[in-house]
Design a protein around this motif. Structure first.
Motif, short mmCIF file in Angstrom:
data_model
loop_
_atom_site.label_atom_id
_atom_site.label_comp_id
_atom_site.label_asym_id
_atom_site.label_seq_id
_atom_site.Cartn_x
_atom_site.Cartn_y
_atom_site.Cartn_z
N THR A 19 1.05 -1.34 0.00
CA THR A 19 0.08 -0.17 0.11
C THR A 19 0.92 1.21 -0.06
O THR A 19 2.27 1.14 0.00
N THR A 20 0.27 2.55 0.00
CA THR A 20 0.92 3.73 0.08
C THR A 20 -0.14 4.59 0.90
O THR A 20 -1.28 4.43 1.24
N GLU A 21 0.55 5.66 1.48
CA GLU A 21 -0.06 6.54 2.37
C GLU A 21 -1.07 7.35 1.23
O GLU A 21 -0.72 7.64 -0.07
N LYS A 22 -2.52 7.82 1.94
CA LYS A 22 -3.13 8.69 0.94
C LYS A 22 -3.35 8.04 -0.32
O LYS A 22 -3.63 8.71 -1.18
N CYS A 23 -3.92 6.73 -0.12
CA CYS A 23 -4.34 6.05 -1.34
C CYS A 23 -5.84 5.31 -1.17
O CYS A 23 -6.05 4.57 -0.28
N GLN A 48 6.07 3.20 0.88
CA GLN A 48 6.77 4.74 1.19
C GLN A 48 7.64 4.62 2.41
O GLN A 48 8.60 5.38 2.75
N LYS A 49 7.43 3.53 3.24
CA LYS A 49 7.98 3.52 4.77
C LYS A 49 8.78 2.22 4.80
O LYS A 49 9.40 1.94 5.86
N SER A 50 8.42 1.40 3.94
CA SER A 50 9.20 0.16 4.04
C SER A 50 10.05 -0.48 2.87
O SER A 50 9.84 -0.33 1.67
N ASP A 51 11.44 -0.72 3.16
CA ASP A 51 12.42 -0.95 2.13
C ASP A 51 12.07 -2.19 1.47
O ASP A 51 12.07 -2.40 0.20
N PHE A 62 5.23 -2.78 -10.32
CA PHE A 62 3.83 -2.35 -9.91
C PHE A 62 3.90 -0.76 -10.21
O PHE A 62 4.81 -0.19 -9.26
N LYS A 63 2.99 -0.31 -10.82
CA LYS A 63 3.01 1.32 -10.87
C LYS A 63 1.87 1.88 -10.23
O LYS A 63 1.88 3.03 -9.85
N SER A 64 0.79 0.90 -9.78
CA SER A 64 -0.18 1.42 -8.78
C SER A 64 -0.35 0.51 -7.50
O SER A 64 0.07 -0.59 -7.59
N MET A 65 -0.88 1.32 -6.56
CA MET A 65 -1.24 0.40 -5.19
C MET A 65 -2.46 0.58 -5.04
O MET A 65 -3.32 1.27 -5.62
#
Length: 85
Positions: A19-23, A48-51, A62-65
């Protein structure tokens, strides 16, 4: 709907929701899969938070979450799963 989650985990594989934030779609997927997440059958990782999550997103191109994937013991994507309500 998820099937075979426990047997996958027994084989050392993990089901991961990327996932990502604000999604908004990510939030919808988390809500739809809440039962599985709460029972530890699905792990949620923010790219955005996990390597590890960022690496998986790169490997899967993947271009989208969100993306729902089965990850092998070696950290490779074994399969991509459709997200359905």
């Amino acid at each position: 709907k998820i099937t075979g989650g426990r047997s996958t985990m027994k084989k050392g594989m993990r089901v991961v929701l990327l996932t990502t934030e604000k999604c908004p779609p990510c939030n919808g997927a988390k809500d739809a899969l809440k039962r599985y997440i709460e029972h530890g059958e699905i792990e949620v990782l923010d790219v955005q938070k996990s390597d590890e999550a960022a690496d998986l997103a790169l490997k899967g191109q993947f271009k989208s979450m969100p993306q729902l994937v089965i990850v092998s013991k070696a950290g490779e994507i074994f399969a991509q799963l459709p997200i359905e309500e």
